[in-house]
Design an enzyme around this catalytic site. Structure first.
Site, PDB file in Angstrom:
ATOM      1  N   GLU A   1      40.339  43.277  44.924  1.00  0.00           N
ATOM      2  CA  GLU A   1      39.650  42.722  46.091  1.00  0.00           C
ATOM      3  C   GLU A   1      38.780  41.505  45.727  1.00  0.00           C
ATOM      4  OE1 GLU A   1      39.339  46.487  49.129  1.00  0.00           O
ATOM      5  OE2 GLU A   1      37.663  46.229  47.756  1.00  0.00           O
TER       6      GLU A   1
ATOM      7  N   GLU B   1      46.014  49.911  49.906  1.00  0.00           N
ATOM      8  CA  GLU B   1      45.057  50.971  50.221  1.00  0.00           C
ATOM      9  C   GLU B   1      45.085  51.228  51.720  1.00  0.00           C
ATOM     10  OE1 GLU B   1      41.107  50.400  48.817  1.00  0.00           O
ATOM     11  OE2 GLU B   1      41.711  49.968  46.747  1.00  0.00           O
TER      12      GLU B   1
END
Length: 636
Positions: free
Chosen positions: A201, A277
């Protein structure tokens, strides 16, 4: 030396030649290529992209993954959790790799016991699961400092997650060690790792455009040859793209799927889509509710993701537990530390039990699978043990004499810069600061994260993020001022990770005058810490114990040990240990009311139970067969 020679016989030479010719003809007829083991014969191109599809060699491949973190699950239960994953219809395990646990001191590596990454990956292969590895170096994962080791913060100029020299030098040494273990586990080397994630991320952080190319090169230079991926949420997706790396997305809402997929198509063309995710639930913070995501919503969103032609990874399939002090924290408008349980309202519970999500998702993946799914393993039984009353007690003040010489310093030193642990400072636990004062007044300073203030042994209040000043009552003569500071968890996500030093940060003031001449005790509460406490130091539990204190009792297990949940009703705040294993923190602010105690950590017979309590001790320690994680709040 005598040399013997044997004359060659023409008939023998002719016979050998004939045997070679016959052997060649036989092997040709049998097609020797097909006699090689399948993994040697077919492992050439690995997982790759072809248009909108993933391909494993020459076959279309869908990643149906689930996240399980080996460091959050007792090693004795790894097989149980992975068999349940396989029985749910998933084909791929994903896991993070926590740098801070694997290199607790600079240059000292630990891949043993519950941190045996290689054993975990090989077990997945044995069960029939592929692996997507997420080695960081930053992993977020709701762990302390996002998995980065706290000793990095000894450098006052440290800039984490950038190409700052002090950071990249440490990453290089860590990757040298880690990748030597990982490279042989790759698919093209016969292992189960089919893909590797580059950092985590980063688009949401995005402080150095050279950083992600550096991490990509660091992996490739050390022999990583499998498909590389990035992973970003909606805030960071536009800034997380790396040339030559397949971008994937993180989300929870079905409404985000179309817009994020459209954006990915616009920046990387026709490529396979993957939700790296899909958040099956959410983590909890102390003082908040227990977050829940309805199983019907989960089924709808997972079905929509697959119907959209996307591969998927369930984060989390099984959350496990933040054993010890490994939990992280968030700090946007206010500081919030994560609870001990990482149940996450995942597909399996914290203790590995089935949920409605498991049942529904197994039916979904079973309808997709072209072979029958294996039967789900039997649940591990739970039990209720008899309540125990601690028999022995040791106040913190009496324990200090057994801890060795404290660090002496004119000024306060933060945890990370204490001259201990071979120069790597203190990562977790508590730190006690002592100095002498000769007047009353207003005490002020920066305390991270929570400091209980004592005049001699009497508690007079707390300093923390909200309370930066406290009144010290009128005293006579010289008095010992003590501040017991707890690292409640370093922030694991956001822009504030460079500012996560713990303890007393800078000067502490009494009536605006800086205090001096400190004695500093490291209370990391590792196994070596408790070994220093002499057995003769303990005394029978008094009616009114002086707190903070350690409480010691014995749990008797008559038969084969089973899982249970420790309940500390009537206790306020502290840490619990069983047979030297740190079960984690408890706190009566909730939401979590029980601590998971794996049966694998118990012995038949007598088990040592030790509790460190800061404020108020209850009469007994209870055990139940049902977890209590707090009042539910349904996520929208």
């Amino acid at each position: 030396m005598t040399t013997w020679s044997v004359p060659r016989r023409p008939c023998r030479a002719f016979g050998l030649l004939l045997l070679v010719i016959l052997s060649f003809l036989v092997l040709r007829r049998l097609d020797w290529h097909h006699m090689l083991s399948p993994w040697r014969r077919r492992r050439q191109s690995g997982l790759h992209t072809q248009g909108q599809n993933f391909m494993l060699e020459d076959s279309t491949f869908w990643i149906f993954g689930g996240s399980v973190h080996y460091f959050r699950v007792p090693k004795a239960y790894w097989r149980d959790r992975l068999l349940k994953m396989k029985a749910c219809g998933l084909n791929t395990l994903t896991t993070y790799v926590p740098w801070n646990l694997h290199e607790p001191q600079r240059g000292t590596f630990d891949f043993s016991g519950n941190l045996d990454l290689e054993a975990f990956v090989l077990m997945a292969a044995e069960i029939g699961l592929w692996v997507v590895l997420r080695p960081g170096p930053y992993i977020c994962s709701e762990v302390d400092l996002g998995g980065l080791p706290s000793w990095l913060l000894q450098d006052s100029g440290m800039r984490l997650r950038t190409t700052y020299k002090g950071f990249t030098e440490a990453v290089d040494l860590y990757f040298d060690h880690l990748m030597s273990r990982v490279v042989p586990l790759q698919y093209k080397h016969g292992g189960p790792i089919i893909a590797m994630q580059v950092e985590n991320e980063y688009g949401s952080y995005n402080k150095d455009p050279a950083y992600m190319p550096y991490i990509k090169k660091a992996l490739e230079d050390r022999g990583i040859v499998e498909l590389l991926l990035t992973s970003d949420n909606k805030e960071g997706l536009s800034k997380g793209i790396v040339e030559g790396v397949l971008a994937t997305i993180n989300l929870q809402s079905q409404h985000e799927l179309e817009s994020l997929s459209t954006f990915l198509s616009s920046v990387q063309g026709v490529q396979p889509k993957m939700v790296m995710e899909y958040w099956t639930g959410w983590f909890d913070s102390w003082g908040g509710p227990h977050n829940i995501l309805d199983s019907s919503d989960v089924l709808k969103t997972v079905s929509a993701i697959i119907d959209a032609g996307s591969s998927i990874n369930l984060y989390m399939f099984h959350g496990g537990t933040n054993f010890g002090f490994i939990n992280g924290a968030m700090h946007f408008h206010e500081y919030k530390s994560d609870v001990t349980s990482y149940d996450y309202d995942a597909v399996l519970t914290e203790a590995g039990d089935y949920t409605a999500k498991y049942t529904k998702l197994r039916e979904l993946f079973g309808s997709i699978s072209d072979v029958p799914l294996p039967a789900p393993p039997e649940l591990l039984p739970k039990t209720v043990y008899e309540p125990l009353k601690p028999a022995l007690y040791l106040s913190l003040w009496d324990a200090l004499q057994f801890l060795g010489e404290p660090t002496k310093s004119e000024k306060p030193i933060n945890m990370e810069n204490l001259p201990i642990n071979n120069g790597s400072g203190q990562s977790f636990g508590y730190t006690l600061y002592e100095t002498t004062i000769d007047s009353s007044g207003v005490l002020s300073g920066l305390v991270r994260d929570r400091g209980q203030v004592f005049v001699n042994t009497a508690s007079v209040g707390f300093l923390d993020y909200e309370r930066r000043k406290i009144v010290i009552p009128l005293i006579q003569g010289y008095t010992v001022l003590r501040i017991l500071v707890e690292n409640r968890g370093r922030v694991n996500y956001g822009d504030a990770i460079d500012d996560q030093r713990k303890g007393l940060i800078g000067n502490i003031y009494l009536n605006n005058s800086p205090l001096r001449n400190f004695r500093i005790y490291s209370l990391d509460m590792k196994k070596s810490f408790f070994k220093r406490l002499s057995s003769s130091a303990w005394s029978p539990l008094p009616e009114a114990p002086t707190l903070p204190a350690f409480f010691l009792g014995a749990l008797s297990v008559d038969f084969s040990p089973l899982d249970t949940f420790m309940k500390l009703e009537g206790w306020e705040k502290g840490v619990a240990f069983v047979n030297g294993q740190n079960l984690g923190r408890y706190w009566d602010v909730g939401p979590q009311e029980t601590l998971y105690l794996p049966g694998a950590w118990l012995d038949q017979g007598i088990n040592q139970v030790l509790v460190f309590e800061e404020r108020m001790a209850g009469p007994v320690i209870q055990f139940t067969d049902t977890p209590h994680l707090g009042s539910n709040r349904y996520l929208n």
